[in-house]
Design an enzyme around this catalytic site. Structure first.
Site, PDB file in Angstrom:
ATOM      1  N   ASP A   1     -37.390  19.245 119.195  1.00 18.17           N
ATOM      2  CA  ASP A   1     -37.579  19.061 117.762  1.00 18.17           C
ATOM      3  C   ASP A   1     -38.977  18.442 117.621  1.00 18.17           C
ATOM      4  O   ASP A   1     -39.506  17.868 118.584  1.00 18.17           O
ATOM      5  CB  ASP A   1     -36.489  18.120 117.236  1.00 18.17           C
ATOM      6  CG  ASP A   1     -36.725  17.722 115.799  1.00 18.17           C
ATOM      7  OD1 ASP A   1     -37.006  18.601 114.971  1.00 18.17           O
ATOM      8  OD2 ASP A   1     -36.648  16.511 115.507  1.00 18.17           O
ATOM      9  N   LEU A   2     -39.580  18.560 116.446  1.00 23.65           N
ATOM     10  CA  LEU A   2     -40.935  18.023 116.266  1.00 23.65           C
ATOM     11  C   LEU A   2     -40.921  16.628 115.623  1.00 23.65           C
ATOM     12  O   LEU A   2     -41.276  15.622 116.256  1.00 23.65           O
ATOM     13  CB  LEU A   2     -41.761  19.001 115.408  1.00 23.65           C
ATOM     14  CG  LEU A   2     -43.173  18.567 115.039  1.00 23.65           C
ATOM     15  CD1 LEU A   2     -44.061  18.435 116.272  1.00 23.65           C
ATOM     16  CD2 LEU A   2     -43.792  19.578 114.053  1.00 23.65           C
ATOM     17  N   ASP A   3     -40.463  16.580 114.343  1.00 25.70           N
ATOM     18  CA  ASP A   3     -40.480  15.326 113.581  1.00 25.70           C
ATOM     19  C   ASP A   3     -39.521  14.307 114.195  1.00 25.70           C
ATOM     20  O   ASP A   3     -38.314  14.559 114.269  1.00 25.70           O
ATOM     21  CB  ASP A   3     -40.055  15.593 112.125  1.00 25.70           C
ATOM     22  CG  ASP A   3     -41.044  16.484 111.376  1.00 25.70           C
ATOM     23  OD1 ASP A   3     -42.253  16.266 111.510  1.00 25.70           O
ATOM     24  OD2 ASP A   3     -40.592  17.402 110.666  1.00 25.70           O
TER      25      ASP A   3
ATOM     26  N   SER B   1     -38.045  23.343 114.944  1.00 29.76           N
ATOM     27  CA  SER B   1     -38.170  22.379 113.846  1.00 29.76           C
ATOM     28  C   SER B   1     -37.809  23.007 112.505  1.00 29.76           C
ATOM     29  O   SER B   1     -38.068  24.188 112.289  1.00 29.76           O
ATOM     30  CB  SER B   1     -39.613  21.868 113.773  1.00 29.76           C
ATOM     31  OG  SER B   1     -39.819  21.146 112.585  1.00 29.76           O
ATOM     32  N   ALA B   2     -37.258  22.193 111.615  1.00 32.66           N
ATOM     33  CA  ALA B   2     -36.931  22.668 110.267  1.00 32.66           C
ATOM     34  C   ALA B   2     -38.173  22.747 109.387  1.00 32.66           C
ATOM     35  O   ALA B   2     -38.155  23.361 108.326  1.00 32.66           O
ATOM     36  CB  ALA B   2     -35.933  21.709 109.626  1.00 32.66           C
TER      37      ALA B   2
ATOM     38  N   LYS C   1     -33.218  13.121 107.745  1.00 30.29           N
ATOM     39  CA  LYS C   1     -33.805  13.542 109.024  1.00 30.29           C
ATOM     40  C   LYS C   1     -33.215  14.870 109.495  1.00 30.29           C
ATOM     41  O   LYS C   1     -31.994  15.022 109.560  1.00 30.29           O
ATOM     42  CB  LYS C   1     -33.596  12.455 110.085  1.00 30.29           C
ATOM     43  CG  LYS C   1     -34.497  11.262 109.847  1.00 30.29           C
ATOM     44  CD  LYS C   1     -34.437  10.269 110.994  1.00 30.29           C
ATOM     45  CE  LYS C   1     -35.348   9.089 110.685  1.00 30.29           C
ATOM     46  NZ  LYS C   1     -35.149   7.989 111.616  1.00 30.29           N
TER      47      LYS C   1
ATOM     48  N   GLU D   1     -33.548  15.985 120.449  1.00 24.24           N
ATOM     49  CA  GLU D   1     -33.375  15.833 118.992  1.00 24.24           C
ATOM     50  C   GLU D   1     -33.206  14.383 118.567  1.00 24.24           C
ATOM     51  O   GLU D   1     -32.542  13.615 119.248  1.00 24.24           O
ATOM     52  CB  GLU D   1     -32.092  16.567 118.570  1.00 24.24           C
ATOM     53  CG  GLU D   1     -32.291  17.831 117.791  1.00 24.24           C
ATOM     54  CD  GLU D   1     -32.959  17.675 116.442  1.00 24.24           C
ATOM     55  OE1 GLU D   1     -33.051  16.568 115.916  1.00 24.24           O
ATOM     56  OE2 GLU D   1     -33.398  18.692 115.902  1.00 24.24           O
ATOM     57  N   ASP D   2     -33.782  14.036 117.415  1.00 23.23           N
ATOM     58  CA  ASP D   2     -33.613  12.665 116.907  1.00 23.23           C
ATOM     59  C   ASP D   2     -32.671  12.589 115.711  1.00 23.23           C
ATOM     60  O   ASP D   2     -32.373  11.485 115.248  1.00 23.23           O
ATOM     61  CB  ASP D   2     -34.972  12.081 116.468  1.00 23.23           C
ATOM     62  CG  ASP D   2     -35.468  12.725 115.187  1.00 23.23           C
ATOM     63  OD1 ASP D   2     -35.471  13.974 115.123  1.00 23.23           O
ATOM     64  OD2 ASP D   2     -35.828  11.990 114.255  1.00 23.23           O
TER      65      ASP D   2
ATOM     66  N   THR E   1     -43.265  11.602 111.993  1.00 20.33           N
ATOM     67  CA  THR E   1     -43.611  11.987 110.624  1.00 20.33           C
ATOM     68  C   THR E   1     -42.584  11.475 109.624  1.00 20.33           C
ATOM     69  O   THR E   1     -42.831  11.550 108.416  1.00 20.33           O
ATOM     70  CB  THR E   1     -43.688  13.529 110.499  1.00 20.33           C
ATOM     71  OG1 THR E   1     -42.607  14.050 111.243  1.00 20.33           O
ATOM     72  CG2 THR E   1     -44.992  14.062 111.008  1.00 20.33           C
TER      73      THR E   1
ATOM     74  N   LYS F   1     -30.628  23.272 110.111  1.00 21.87           N
ATOM     75  CA  LYS F   1     -29.735  22.488 110.965  1.00 21.87           C
ATOM     76  C   LYS F   1     -28.710  21.802 110.064  1.00 21.87           C
ATOM     77  O   LYS F   1     -29.087  21.393 108.966  1.00 21.87           O
ATOM     78  CB  LYS F   1     -30.542  21.411 111.722  1.00 21.87           C
ATOM     79  CG  LYS F   1     -31.618  21.985 112.641  1.00 21.87           C
ATOM     80  CD  LYS F   1     -32.540  20.877 113.142  1.00 21.87           C
ATOM     81  CE  LYS F   1     -33.699  21.457 113.940  1.00 21.87           C
ATOM     82  NZ  LYS F   1     -34.684  20.438 114.376  1.00 21.87           N
TER      83      LYS F   1
HETATM   84  C1  BG6 Z   1     -37.592  18.122 109.480  1.00 24.89           C
HETATM   85  C2  BG6 Z   1     -37.602  16.684 109.019  1.00 24.89           C
HETATM   86  O1  BG6 Z   1     -38.184  18.249 110.732  1.00 24.89           O
HETATM   87  O2  BG6 Z   1     -38.287  18.951 108.556  1.00 24.89           O
HETATM   88  C3  BG6 Z   1     -37.039  16.585 107.621  1.00 24.89           C
HETATM   89  O3  BG6 Z   1     -36.853  15.888 109.904  1.00 24.89           O
HETATM   90  C4  BG6 Z   1     -37.806  17.517 106.683  1.00 24.89           C
HETATM   91  O4  BG6 Z   1     -37.102  15.242 107.177  1.00 24.89           O
HETATM   92  C5  BG6 Z   1     -37.768  18.940 107.234  1.00 24.89           C
HETATM   93  O5  BG6 Z   1     -37.241  17.485 105.379  1.00 24.89           O
HETATM   94  C6  BG6 Z   1     -38.545  19.928 106.365  1.00 24.89           C
HETATM   95  O6  BG6 Z   1     -39.889  19.613 106.439  1.00 24.89           O
HETATM   96  P1  BG6 Z   1     -41.048  20.255 105.555  1.00 24.89           P
HETATM   97  O7  BG6 Z   1     -42.288  19.830 106.268  1.00 24.89           O
HETATM   98  O8  BG6 Z   1     -40.844  21.741 105.596  1.00 24.89           O
HETATM   99  O9  BG6 Z   1     -40.912  19.712 104.180  1.00 24.89           O
HETATM  100 MG    MG Z   2     -36.419  15.342 113.876  1.00 29.00          MG
END
Ligand code: BG6
Ligand code: MG
Length: 221
Positions: A9-11, A114-115, A45, A169-170, A17, A145
């Site tokens: 996962d990224l964030d 990542s989402a 998250k 994953e966090d 972030t 997710k």
């Molecule tokens: C996830 C974050 O990686 O991405 C979420 O953990 C975030 O908090 C989601 O809402 C969507 O991110 P973005 O950058 O498309 O608004």
């Molecule tokens: Mg995350």
């Protein structure tokens, strides 16, 4: 299990972030007069942008129409972009680069799941766009997710079967997505929150190839 691929996962795993997401959502909440706390932010998250907005609007007991919601989401994203555009490679979380290069040297495929629709920009700012063998993110995946789509897509792109993948994953929703994909999951954060992960460490600085190999050989998994 036979370990062939790792999907990150990224964030919250490679970069923190979450604090920028929080600050941008908080700004929107203040504008809308909604009492949104750091504790509420935990629920956001791993969750997609629109689903995050729905949680905040639910806290504020608000039900605006879809056009208004689109407007709120893009306003938040503009504020969020102001933060992430300033991000530098020194914001990469400790141990991430070392661990990933250890995996690559051992011939293990490395993917990102990542989402976030901002994934390409974040990777660019951090100077790690070329690090991953495959990237599945909010731009090429439609089901958020805990749906497993993002991890299944990443494993397909890597050419590795789900049962040969470990996810890092966090977020609670992300751990569920990994389990729904039939993958092993290492939680990054607290054992008290990530109760369904197969192993939890506080950060990638606590991981190593040796530790991962021991984990992958656990007879109970
Ligand atoms: C996830 C974050 O990686 O991405 C979420 O953990 C975030 O908090 C989601 O809402 C969507 O991110 P973005 O950058 O498309 O608004
Ligand atoms: Mg995350």
């Amino acid at each position: 299990m036979k370990l062939k691929g790792c999907i990150f996962d990224l964030d919250g795993v490679i970069v923190d972030t979450a604090k920028y997401h929080y600050q941008a959502w908080k700004k929107l909440a203040v504008m809308l007069n909604i009492n949104f706390t750091e504790e509420d932010n935990e629920r956001l998250k791993g969750v997609s942008r629109m689903a995050s907005l729905d949680i905040i609007l639910e806290i504020g007991n608000m039900t605006p129409d879809d056009r208004t919601k689109e407007g709120y989401a893009s306003l938040k994203n503009r504020w969020y972009l102001d933060y992430i555009n300033q991000m530098m490679p020194d914001e990469i979380l400790p141990g991430s680069l070392e661990f990933i290069s250890e995996l690559k040297n051992a011939g293990i495929k490395v993917g990102l799941g990542s989402a976030s629709k901002n994934t390409p920009l974040i990777l660019e700012c951090l100077g790690i766009a070329k690090l991953f063998d495959a990237i599945a993110d909010g731009n090429n995946v439609s089901n958020a997710k805990p749906d497993p789509e993002v991890f299944v897509t990443a494993s397909k792109m890597l050419g590795v079967l789900p049962e040969n993948c470990v996810v890092f994953e966090d977020a609670v929703a992300g751990v569920e997505a990994a389990l729904n994909a039939g993958m092993l999951c290492v939680g990054i954060g607290s054992e008290k929150i990530l109760t369904n992960a197969h192993l939890v460490v506080s950060g990638l600085d606590k991981m190593s190839l040796r530790k991962l190999r021991v984990f992958a050989k656990r007879p109970d998994l």
